[in-house]
Design a protein around this motif. Structure first.
Motif, PDB file in Angstrom:
ATOM      1  N   THR A  51       0.846  -1.194   0.000  1.00  0.00           N
ATOM      2  CA  THR A  51       0.000   0.000   0.000  1.00  0.00           C
ATOM      3  C   THR A  51       0.881   1.242   0.000  1.00  0.00           C
ATOM      4  N   VAL A  52       2.186   1.021   0.133  1.00  0.00           N
ATOM      5  CA  VAL A  52       3.166   2.098   0.129  1.00  0.00           C
ATOM      6  C   VAL A  52       4.176   1.817  -0.979  1.00  0.00           C
ATOM      7  N   HIS A  53       4.973   2.803  -1.285  1.00  0.00           N
ATOM      8  CA  HIS A  53       6.006   2.626  -2.311  1.00  0.00           C
ATOM      9  C   HIS A  53       7.147   1.811  -1.724  1.00  0.00           C
ATOM     10  N   PHE A  54       7.841   1.076  -2.574  1.00  0.00           N
ATOM     11  CA  PHE A  54       8.915   0.240  -2.064  1.00  0.00           C
ATOM     12  C   PHE A  54      10.181   0.420  -2.883  1.00  0.00           C
ATOM     13  N   PHE A  55      11.279   0.162  -2.214  1.00  0.00           N
ATOM     14  CA  PHE A  55      12.587   0.270  -2.840  1.00  0.00           C
ATOM     15  C   PHE A  55      12.657  -0.717  -3.997  1.00  0.00           C
ATOM     16  N   GLY A  56      13.060  -0.242  -5.142  1.00  0.00           N
ATOM     17  CA  GLY A  56      13.179  -1.102  -6.313  1.00  0.00           C
ATOM     18  C   GLY A  56      12.138  -0.813  -7.377  1.00  0.00           C
ATOM     19  N   ALA A  57      11.016  -0.214  -6.989  1.00  0.00           N
ATOM     20  CA  ALA A  57      10.014   0.152  -7.990  1.00  0.00           C
ATOM     21  C   ALA A  57      10.524   1.383  -8.728  1.00  0.00           C
ATOM     22  N   VAL A  58      10.413   1.380 -10.021  1.00  0.00           N
ATOM     23  CA  VAL A  58      10.923   2.487 -10.839  1.00  0.00           C
ATOM     24  C   VAL A  58      10.284   3.813 -10.439  1.00  0.00           C
TER      25      VAL A  58
END
Length: 127
Positions: A51-58
């Motif tokens: 539900t949150v942004h994560f490390f590795g997503a462009v």
């Protein structure tokens, strides 16, 4: 380069910055990923949805930087100009690198940065 312009340098960090920026509900499907338990690709794959942004997503880097800079813009009238300017120009992703003329100025600025970040929902490493 701006980090060492003045005699007293300090660094600050926003703890787990990507995880502090929620994605819009209608975009959670874009935050799905597959996981193999214990890294064993022979096991059944599990699907997770963040539900949150994560490390590795462009997209995470630009979305989170936008959220931090937007926090500065929204709160611009509540702080001295150097607080907003520091957020806008001295953060590299979740790390702030800044220098000041003396220790007292650094302490005041660091406290103001922490307070301004909290208004945007960002918790610093020492909060």
């Amino acid at each position: 380069m701006r980090f060492r312009e003045k005699p007293v340098a300090f660094v600050a960090d926003i703890r787990a910055m990507f995880h502090q920026v929620k994605g819009p509900v209608d975009q959670w499907d874009f935050l799905r990923f597959l996981w193999w338990p214990a890294g064993d690709t022979e096991k059944e794959v599990e699907e997770y949805q963040m539900t949150v942004h994560f490390f590795g997503a462009v997209s995470s880097l630009s979305v989170c930087n936008f959220a931090l800079k937007r926090t500065a813009e929204v709160n611009i009238t509540q702080y001295e100009e150097n607080v907003t300017e520091t957020i806008m120009k001295n953060f590299y992703v979740d790390d702030c690198l800044k220098s000041t003329y003396n220790v007292q100025e650094a302490v005041v600025l660091a406290n103001c940065l922490r307070e301004a970040s909290l208004k945007g929902g960002f918790i610093s490493r020492n909060s």
